[in-house]
Design a protein around this motif. Structure first.
Motif, PDB file in Angstrom:
ATOM      1  N   GLY A  57      13.922  12.749  -5.062  1.00  7.86           N
ATOM      2  CA  GLY A  57      13.141  12.373  -3.881  1.00  7.86           C
ATOM      3  C   GLY A  57      11.867  13.149  -3.652  1.00  7.86           C
ATOM      4  O   GLY A  57      11.066  12.786  -2.790  1.00  7.86           O
ATOM      5  N   ASP A  58      11.638  14.220  -4.423  1.00 11.60           N
ATOM      6  CA  ASP A  58      10.389  14.978  -4.251  1.00 11.60           C
ATOM      7  C   ASP A  58       9.399  14.698  -5.378  1.00 11.60           C
ATOM      8  O   ASP A  58       8.367  15.356  -5.477  1.00 11.60           O
ATOM      9  N   GLU A  59       9.693  13.705  -6.235  1.00 13.70           N
ATOM     10  CA  GLU A  59       8.812  13.391  -7.364  1.00 13.70           C
ATOM     11  C   GLU A  59       8.005  12.138  -7.013  1.00 13.70           C
ATOM     12  O   GLU A  59       8.512  11.011  -7.093  1.00 13.70           O
ATOM     13  N   LEU A  60       6.752  12.334  -6.620  1.00 12.16           N
ATOM     14  CA  LEU A  60       5.986  11.287  -5.951  1.00 12.16           C
ATOM     15  C   LEU A  60       4.987  10.543  -6.836  1.00 12.16           C
ATOM     16  O   LEU A  60       4.581   9.428  -6.494  1.00 12.16           O
ATOM     17  N   ASN A  61       4.557  11.124  -7.945  1.00 13.88           N
ATOM     18  CA  ASN A  61       3.535  10.481  -8.783  1.00 13.88           C
ATOM     19  C   ASN A  61       3.902   9.045  -9.156  1.00 13.88           C
ATOM     20  O   ASN A  61       3.063   8.146  -9.151  1.00 13.88           O
ATOM     21  N   GLY A  62       5.177   8.836  -9.496  1.00  8.88           N
ATOM     22  CA  GLY A  62       5.611   7.526  -9.944  1.00  8.88           C
ATOM     23  C   GLY A  62       5.464   6.442  -8.883  1.00  8.88           C
ATOM     24  O   GLY A  62       5.241   5.269  -9.208  1.00  8.88           O
ATOM     25  N   ILE A  63       5.589   6.826  -7.623  1.00 11.95           N
ATOM     26  CA  ILE A  63       5.427   5.856  -6.531  1.00 11.95           C
ATOM     27  C   ILE A  63       4.008   5.290  -6.555  1.00 11.95           C
ATOM     28  O   ILE A  63       3.798   4.074  -6.436  1.00 11.95           O
ATOM     29  N   GLU A  64       3.024   6.161  -6.729  1.00 13.07           N
ATOM     30  CA  GLU A  64       1.624   5.727  -6.770  1.00 13.07           C
ATOM     31  C   GLU A  64       1.322   4.958  -8.052  1.00 13.07           C
ATOM     32  O   GLU A  64       0.535   3.998  -8.042  1.00 13.07           O
ATOM     33  N   ILE A  65       1.941   5.359  -9.162  1.00 12.17           N
ATOM     34  CA  ILE A  65       1.750   4.637 -10.419  1.00 12.17           C
ATOM     35  C   ILE A  65       2.209   3.187 -10.257  1.00 12.17           C
ATOM     36  O   ILE A  65       1.499   2.239 -10.639  1.00 12.17           O
ATOM     37  N   ILE A  66       3.374   2.986  -9.665  1.00 10.59           N
ATOM     38  CA  ILE A  66       3.892   1.636  -9.469  1.00 10.59           C
ATOM     39  C   ILE A  66       3.044   0.865  -8.469  1.00 10.59           C
ATOM     40  O   ILE A  66       2.788  -0.342  -8.641  1.00 10.59           O
ATOM     41  N   ARG A  67       2.577   1.527  -7.418  1.00 15.35           N
ATOM     42  CA  ARG A  67       1.731   0.840  -6.427  1.00 15.35           C
ATOM     43  C   ARG A  67       0.478   0.272  -7.080  1.00 15.35           C
ATOM     44  O   ARG A  67       0.082  -0.867  -6.821  1.00 15.35           O
ATOM     45  N   ARG A  68      -0.166   1.067  -7.944  1.00 16.06           N
ATOM     46  CA  ARG A  68      -1.375   0.588  -8.610  1.00 16.06           C
ATOM     47  C   ARG A  68      -1.049  -0.472  -9.656  1.00 16.06           C
ATOM     48  O   ARG A  68      -1.777  -1.459  -9.800  1.00 16.06           O
TER      49      ARG A  68
END
Length: 349
Positions: A57-68
Motif C-alpha cells: 500500500g505504500d508503493e505508489l508509482n504503479g498507480i500513476e503508471i496505470i493512470r497514464r
C-alpha cells in the motif's frame, strides 16, 4: 486463452468495451470495501493480461503508471483483453502502509483462502477473480520504505517467453529473480500465468523517470505479445543490462551514513561506496562493493544500524557497457513520446 465469453466480477465484458468494475472485498470494520478494476477488451480475440500495482500500500508509482497508460489512444487497437488493477491493497493505501490491517504482507499470502486471515481472503479474491483468468501478468512495485530502486524488470531469465518480454519492456536492468513462497509471481507461475515484475523508485513517492519507463514498458510488452500494433516502434532495440546475481551490501556498524555512490552508478570490487561515522568522534568505517556491478537499489535514509541493507548491487563485469546502457535508457525516456497524450501530460517534479 480463448475469450469468446469473458466474465470478471460476475459481469460479462463484451468485445470493444472499456468498463470499470468494483469487486467486493471484506469490510473494513463495518465499512464496505471494494477492489476497483478497469477491463479493456478489444474487438478481436487475443491474450488476457492483468497489470497490477500497490500490492504493497505504500508503493505508489504503479498507480500513476496505470493512470497514464489507460488514457492511450493506441488501446483502441487492442487485440485481446487488459485488466487494470491500480490499487490491489486498498486497505494499505488508506494508511500509506505496506501491509494490511492484520499486519500481513499480501505478496506472501497467495493463493489465499476463503477461511484464512483478512490478507489471505483478499489474496484469494484477487487471484481467483483476476489472475487465474489471464495469460500474463505485469506487477508494478517500488522499493520498500526509505529505499529506492533503479528501474528494473525481475523475472526468470531461463524462461524464453518471459525473458523476451523483459527485454521488450526496455528498463535499464533485467534481474534474474528466484521465486518466493506465497508471492504472486510464484503462485501465478504454478498456475500457468507468467509474471513480469517491474521495480522502480521509492515508496510513498512519484518518480517521473520510473513512471515514463513504466508506461512505455507496458506498451512495449503488449506489442511484443501481439496485442498492440508495432507501427511507430524504433527498429533498433538496445539490450538492457542482464544480471543473474545481485547482493545487498549491509552496514557493519551503526551510525551516520554518507553515501558517495548513487543509484545507477557502476562500482568495482572493493571500491569504497559509503562511509559510516559516529556523530561524536572522528572514527570512520568504509562500506565497499562486493563485486563489479551496478547499484540498482540503495538506502535513502542517512541513519543506519549494524546489519541494515545499504546498497543493492547487480553483478555485471563490463562496466563501460553498463554505463553506456544506463545513459541510453535515461536519455531515451526523456525524449518526446510517440503518444501525444503523454507529451501533453504535466511532468511531476
Amino acid at each position: 486463452m480463448p475469450n469468446e465469453k469473458f466474465i470478471v466480477g460476475g459481469q460479462e465484458i463484451p468485445r470493444g468495451s472499456n468498463i470499470v468494475i468494483n469487486i467486493d472485498l471484506p469490510k473494513l470494520y463495518n465499512t464496505p470495501t471494494e477492489l476497483p478494476i478497469r477491463v479493456i477488451r478489444g474487438k478481436r480475440n487475443g491474450p488476457v493480461v492483468f497489470i497490477s500495482a500497490a500490492i504493497h500500500g505504500d508503493e505508489l508509482n504503479g498507480i500513476e503508471i496505470i493512470r497514464r497508460f489507460k488514457k492511450l489512444d493506441i488501446l483502441q487497437k487492442l487485440k485481446g483483453t487488459v485488466i487494470l488493477v491500480p490499487i490491489v491493497n486498498v486497505y494499505g493505501i488508506m494508511t500509506l502502509s505496506r501491509y494490511l490491517p492484520d499486519r500481513r504482507d499480501l505478496n506472501r499470502s497467495f493463493p489465499g483462502s476463503t477461511k484464512g486471515s483478512l490478507t489471505s481472503r483478499v489474496a484469494k479474491i484477487f487471484f481467483d477473480e483476476i489472475v487465474k483468468k489471464c495469460d500474463l501478468g505485469i506487477d508494478l512495485h517500488t522499493a520498500s520504505i526509505h529505499k529506492s530502486n533503479l528501474p528494473q524488470v525481475r523475472t526468470n531469465i531461463e524462461n524464453e517467453y518471459t525473458f523476451k518480454l523483459a527485454k521488450a519492456f526496455q528498463a535499464p536492468v533485467i534481474l534474474h529473480s528466484e521465486l518466493r513462497d506465497g508471492s504472486l509471481r510464484a503462485v501465478a507461475q504454478e498456475n500457468g500465468v507468467p509474471i513480469l515484475l517491474y521495480e522502480a523508485g521509492e515508496a510513498l513517492r512519484f518518480d517521473e523517470t520510473s513512471i515514463r519507463i513504466g508506461v512505455k514498458g507496458l506498451v512495449n510488452v503488449l506489442r511484443e505479445n501481439g496485442m498492440l500494433p508495432k507501427k511507430g516502434m524504433k527498429k533498433s532495440m538496445k539490450i538492457p543490462i542482464i544480471s543473474k546475481t545481485s547482493q545487498w551490501v549491509r552496514s557493519s556498524e551503526s551510525g551516520i551514513l554518507r553515501t558517495i555512490k548513487a543509484l545507477g552508478d557502476t562500482v568495482k570490487k572493493d571500491e569504497t561506496i559509503a562511509y559510516i561515522n559516529n556523530p561524536l568522534d572522528d572514527e570512520s568505517f568504509e562500506i565497499k562493493a562486493v563485486f563489479d556491478g551496478v547499484i540498482i537499489g540503495k538506502s535513502e535514509i542517512p541513519l543506519v544500524q549494524e546489519g541494515d541493507a545499504v546498497f543493492h548491487i547487480a553483478k555485471f563485469r563490463n562496466l563501460e557497457a553498463a554505463e553506456d546502457k544506463i545513459e541510453y535508457f535515461n536519455e531515451e525516456v526523456q525524449e518526446l513520446s510517440e503518444f501525444i497524450e503523454l507529451n501533453e501530460e504535466d511532468t511531476i517534479e
